[in-house]
Write a protein that holds these residues in place. Structure first.
Motif, PDB file in Angstrom:
ATOM      1  N   UNK A   1      27.906  11.180  25.058  1.00 34.18           N
ATOM      2  CA  UNK A   1      28.066   9.998  24.200  1.00 34.18           C
ATOM      3  C   UNK A   1      29.281  10.045  23.278  1.00 34.18           C
ATOM      4  N   UNK A   2      29.765  11.227  22.967  1.00 36.79           N
ATOM      5  CA  UNK A   2      30.932  11.310  22.085  1.00 36.79           C
ATOM      6  C   UNK A   2      32.222  10.939  22.815  1.00 36.79           C
ATOM      7  N   UNK A   3      32.295  11.279  24.107  1.00 32.28           N
ATOM      8  CA  UNK A   3      33.495  10.950  24.882  1.00 32.28           C
ATOM      9  C   UNK A   3      33.529   9.488  25.293  1.00 32.28           C
ATOM     10  N   UNK A   4      32.350   8.922  25.511  1.00 36.66           N
ATOM     11  CA  UNK A   4      32.286   7.533  25.980  1.00 36.66           C
ATOM     12  C   UNK A   4      31.975   6.546  24.855  1.00 36.66           C
ATOM     13  N   UNK A   5      32.104   6.978  23.615  1.00 39.91           N
ATOM     14  CA  UNK A   5      31.837   6.107  22.465  1.00 39.91           C
ATOM     15  C   UNK A   5      32.828   4.943  22.485  1.00 39.91           C
ATOM     16  N   UNK A   6      32.369   3.718  22.700  1.00 39.61           N
ATOM     17  CA  UNK A   6      33.293   2.579  22.838  1.00 39.61           C
ATOM     18  C   UNK A   6      34.046   2.246  21.556  1.00 39.61           C
ATOM     19  N   UNK A   7      33.581   2.782  20.425  1.00 38.78           N
ATOM     20  CA  UNK A   7      34.291   2.546  19.166  1.00 38.78           C
ATOM     21  C   UNK A   7      35.607   3.304  19.086  1.00 38.78           C
ATOM     22  N   UNK A   8      35.761   4.306  19.947  1.00 37.14           N
ATOM     23  CA  UNK A   8      36.933   5.169  19.859  1.00 37.14           C
ATOM     24  C   UNK A   8      38.175   4.596  20.523  1.00 37.14           C
ATOM     25  N   UNK A   9      38.032   3.476  21.225  1.00 36.59           N
ATOM     26  CA  UNK A   9      39.213   2.852  21.799  1.00 36.59           C
ATOM     27  C   UNK A   9      39.156   2.640  23.301  1.00 36.59           C
ATOM     28  N   UNK A  10      40.290   2.217  23.866  1.00 31.77           N
ATOM     29  CA  UNK A  10      40.354   1.847  25.275  1.00 31.77           C
ATOM     30  C   UNK A  10      40.012   3.000  26.209  1.00 31.77           C
TER      31      UNK A  10
END
Length: 723
Positions: free
Chosen positions: A192-201
């Motif tokens: 979930x940390x790598x695919x967190x959509x808040x982190x950008x494109x």
């Protein structure tokens, strides 16, 4: 030999503290006003989750979940045993049950060391997980395990559990998830940390790829058709990033929210330790019902907005408290809550003390004269007892005032003057109405400084910063910094006929299991009811005979007191009815002593000097008119005239005999107002003669047979004020 014997594995009970859940705060009517959480999670039942969500998570994480039990666990054990012999580390074989165990251990960890241990890649951790998983499989059904897992898993973007994730990612509930949405969430749990959509494109691209992996797996397992696969993969990610409600910054009533939060975090009633109280609030899944009244809050907000702008340097703050219960009905300020200096926002609680998120407060000024008035009434003085107060007051000696340690602290080197009112003969009534400093210093000297302080303390008075009250002769003039909650609550006790109740913000708490605990304020009879009645009678005159005369009353029984500190560093008004009490302060948060309320523009209006009746009095009036609009008026209990009426030992001295007969009083000494002369007729007395070297006095009025004395000049003295 079985694999379990080879590695000596036996089921081991797993301690399962409930996962952190969101705490919801409600107003008095049950409307949500705030949320607190350590992890944003809303626990829901399995039947409240879309079937496609369950299918998606099982397909990608443990497709034989409902078919295997201990057999698959033993299969993992055999793999482990072989890896042990070969010296390798197994990276697979993790069932949903094992993943649930890992999440429980992670959520139970208090320290970073414990958290790292729950996540480390080691045989010891894997074996422990298996021991616990074996016990979990025996303890719960498959449905129960799946429900627990979907409620505890982290999906990214700050969302814990599938319900919070559905709302955060897509703005829907878990029950309404579509196929592509469910596949997205199922794909997110792996990392979930790598695919967190808040982190950008980049992270969103990874999440979209994971979604398609899940969809492909569902199609491979024939859980969806090729057509459904194609349609779902063609859909956009659709991440909405719905803001998670929580914290006081997002609350409709941020200052009250801060008060509630601090009440729980600092009150041992909600946990023995600070850590326990924090967990209770942020992890407990509580429903907290509070005292805030939306109508009264709106009234306070509107009144303050009318008189003081958010952009003004001075800031106004108001608290409303219900007499007899201590219930806080409103907390309002002129400033917007936040951390932007450019927007003139403020991030602490202007309405409350430091213990509830506030700061140092503002000096309360003449609102403190009420405690001296109450002490005088307690000690047997009547409302027409008084003194001849001068234009200045100097303590007659160091021992004229003693603090509560018995130390002499009078200051014969300093003269205190009047900010409001005029010198002359003043009674408990007229001295209060005109807010005469010199009169109240004389009164405090008579009744005792420590007695006055103890009266204030009995009504909950304490410094806003938590320090000890300053015990100087100027105590009665309000030298201590206060907050509106504390002052309003003290005045509420007068409205409740002397019944003091500690301020209360929380009425009940319902825990995650549905158990409800009710809370009540701690109340006590702080004043003799008749003393409170007499004080209410005196304070009611402030509106039509005193410092609030230009502002006026509210059309129902009310009492109050203006407060202005030295050189208008701050200004107050505190008032009460039997139904509601309120206190309003205004001062400059940058530092009231360095930024006084002189030559200032507030609410678009210029003020040469701000007094209690300039801004705070009108705010209080506007607030009360709106807040009590639909509340039937309750009358004050009439004063016991036999006990408090007239005067006793401190009556105004009788004037010398008049040259014009008994029906007319003479001029007062030194140019002060003359007393009523002992009339012998029921008719009006004749006009008073000129005092020597004086001007004509007005005609005497009928006063139950007494002629009114002259208001002429004294012998060569200044003009006397009208009595």
């Amino acid at each position: 030999m079985s694999a379990t014997n080879e590695v000596n594995l036996k089921p081991e009970d797993l301690t399962e503290p409930p996962p952190a859940e969101v705490t919801v705060v409600q107003d008095a009517r049950g409307n949500e006003i705030a949320r607190f959480y350590e992890e944003y999670r809303e626990v829901v039942k399995l039947d409240e989750m879309a079937e496609v969500m369950k299918t998606a998570i099982i397909s990608i994480e443990d497709y034989r979940f409902y078919e295997h039990g201990a057999i698959d666990i033993e299969g993992t054990i055999r793999a482990l045993a072989k890896n042990l012999q070969a010296g390798g580390v197994s990276q697979g074989g993790s069932s949903i049950t094992q993943q649930y165990v890992k999440q429980v251990l992670l959520n139970s960890a208090d320290t970073e060391k414990e958290k790292n241990a729950a996540l480390e890649s080691s045989y010891a951790r894997k074996l422990n997980e298996l021991r616990y998983a074996m016990a979990v499989e025996k303890k719960y059904s498959k449905d129960e395990i799946l429900e627990k897992y979907l409620n505890i898993a982290y999906f990214g973007a700050g969302a814990y559990g599938v319900e919070a994730a559905a709302k955060r990612f897509f703005g829907v509930t878990a029950a309404d998830l579509t196929l592509p949405q469910a596949a997205t969430l199922a794909g997110a749990v792996q990392d979930p940390n790598s695919t967190d959509p808040n982190l950008g494109k980049k992270s969103r691209a990874l999440l979209l790829n994971r979604r398609n992996v899940v969809l492909n797996r569902m199609a491979e397992l024939k859980k969806i058709t090729p057509a459904e696969l194609a349609e779902a993969k063609a859909a956009k990610l659709g991440y909405r990033g719905t803001k998670l409600p929580g914290g006081c910054e997002s609350s409709k009533y941020p200052y009250f929210c801060i008060y509630v939060r601090n009440e729980i975090l600092k009150n041992p009633e909600f946990g023995k330790t600070a850590k326990a109280r924090l967990e209770f609030l942020n992890r407990g899944g509580l429903t907290i019902k509070t005292t805030i009244d939306p109508t009264m809050q709106a009234a306070a907000d509107k009144a303050i907005k009318k008189w003081v702008y958010p952009s003004d340097n001075p800031a106004a703050a108001e608290a409303l408290v219900q007499p007899g219960t201590g219930a806080i009905r409103a907390m309002a300020t002129s400033r917007i809550f936040g951390r932007s200096k450019a927007k003139n926002e403020i991030s602490y609680n202007l309405v409350a003390d430091a213990a509830h998120g506030g700061a140092v407060g503002f000096q309360a000024g003449s609102t403190f004269k009420v405690f001296t008035l109450l002490t005088a009434l307690k000690e047997g003085m009547k409302i027409n007892d008084g003194f001849s107060a001068g234009a200045g007051y100097t303590s007659p000696g160091y021992s004229a005032f003693k603090n509560c340690k018995g130390q002499p602290i009078g200051d014969p080197t300093h003269t205190i003057t009047n900010d409001e009112g005029s010198p002359g003969w003043k009674t408990l009534q007229t001295g209060t109405w005109d807010s005469v400093n010199t009169f109240f210093l004389m009164l405090e000297q008579k009744v005792g400084l420590c007695d006055t302080i103890n009266t204030a303390k009995s009504l909950g008075i304490h410094r806003s910063d938590g320090g000890s009250l300053q015990e100087f002769e100027t105590f009665t003039l309000g030298i201590n910094e206060m907050d509106p909650i504390t002052v309003a609550n003290a005045y509420a006790a007068i409205g409740a006929r002397g019944k003091y109740c500690s301020p209360m913000a929380i009425t009940q708490i319902t825990d995650r299991d549905g158990k409800t605990t009710a809370y009540k304020s701690k109340c006590r009879q702080a004043l003799d009811p008749e003393v409170a009645d007499a004080a209410a009678d005196v304070l009611s005159g402030v509106f039509d005979k005193g410092t609030m005369k230009a502002v006026g009353g509210i059309g129902r029984d009310a009492g109050g007191k203006t407060g202005t500190t030295d050189s208008s560093a701050s200004a107050w008004f505190a008032g009460f009815t039997p139904d509601l009490a309120g206190a309003v302060s205004i001062g400059d948060p940058r530092g009231s002593q360095d930024h006084k309320l002189n030559g200032v523009t507030i609410g678009g209006q210029y003020y040469g000097s701000v007094f209690g009746a300039s801004i705070t009095g009108p705010i209080w009036k506007d607030t009360m008119l709106a807040a009590l609009k639909n509340v039937p008026p309750t009358s004050f209990t009439p004063i016991n005239s036999e006990r408090f009426g007239g005067c006793g030992e401190s009556c105004q001295p009788a004037p010398p005999p008049s040259d014009n007969g008994d029906a007319t009083g003479d001029e007062g000494p030194g140019g002060f107002t003359g007393a009523d002369g002992p009339g012998i007729n029921d008719n009006n007395g004749p006009a008073g003669n000129n005092g020597p070297n004086g001007n004509n006095g007005p005609a005497g009025n009928n006063r139950n047979g007494n002629g009114r004395g002259n208001h002429g000049n004294g012998r060569g003295g200044p003009n006397a004020p009208v009595g």
